[in-house]
Design a protein around this motif. Structure first.
Motif: not given
Length: 65
Positions: A3-25
């Motif tokens: 199972r994915e961890k509870e905070a995974y989706r929220d964390t992914l959304e936070l990162i995607a919002t901070a770096f829109p359009g990027k898949t690699m950092l």
């Protein structure tokens, strides 16, 4: 199947919002996001950073959650 961890989706959304359009950092971008020195980021993520490319936002979210 793990199972994915509870905070995974929220964390992914936070990162995607901070770096829109990027898949690699880069380590520098992660350092900026974390508010840490780039050397610290390289030390913490040494096994996940791909040389000269960085880390995918999915893998970073997995590591952070």
């Amino acid at each position: 199947m793990p199972r994915e961890k509870e905070a995974y989706r929220d964390t992914l959304e936070l990162i995607a919002t901070a770096f829109p359009g990027k898949t690699m950092l880069t380590a520098t971008e992660v350092a900026q996001f974390w508010g840490k020195d780039v050397r610290t980021v390289r030390k913490v993520l040494k096994d996940d950073l791909v040389k000269h490319v960085g880390i995918s936002i999915v893998k970073l979210a997995r590591r952070m959650s």
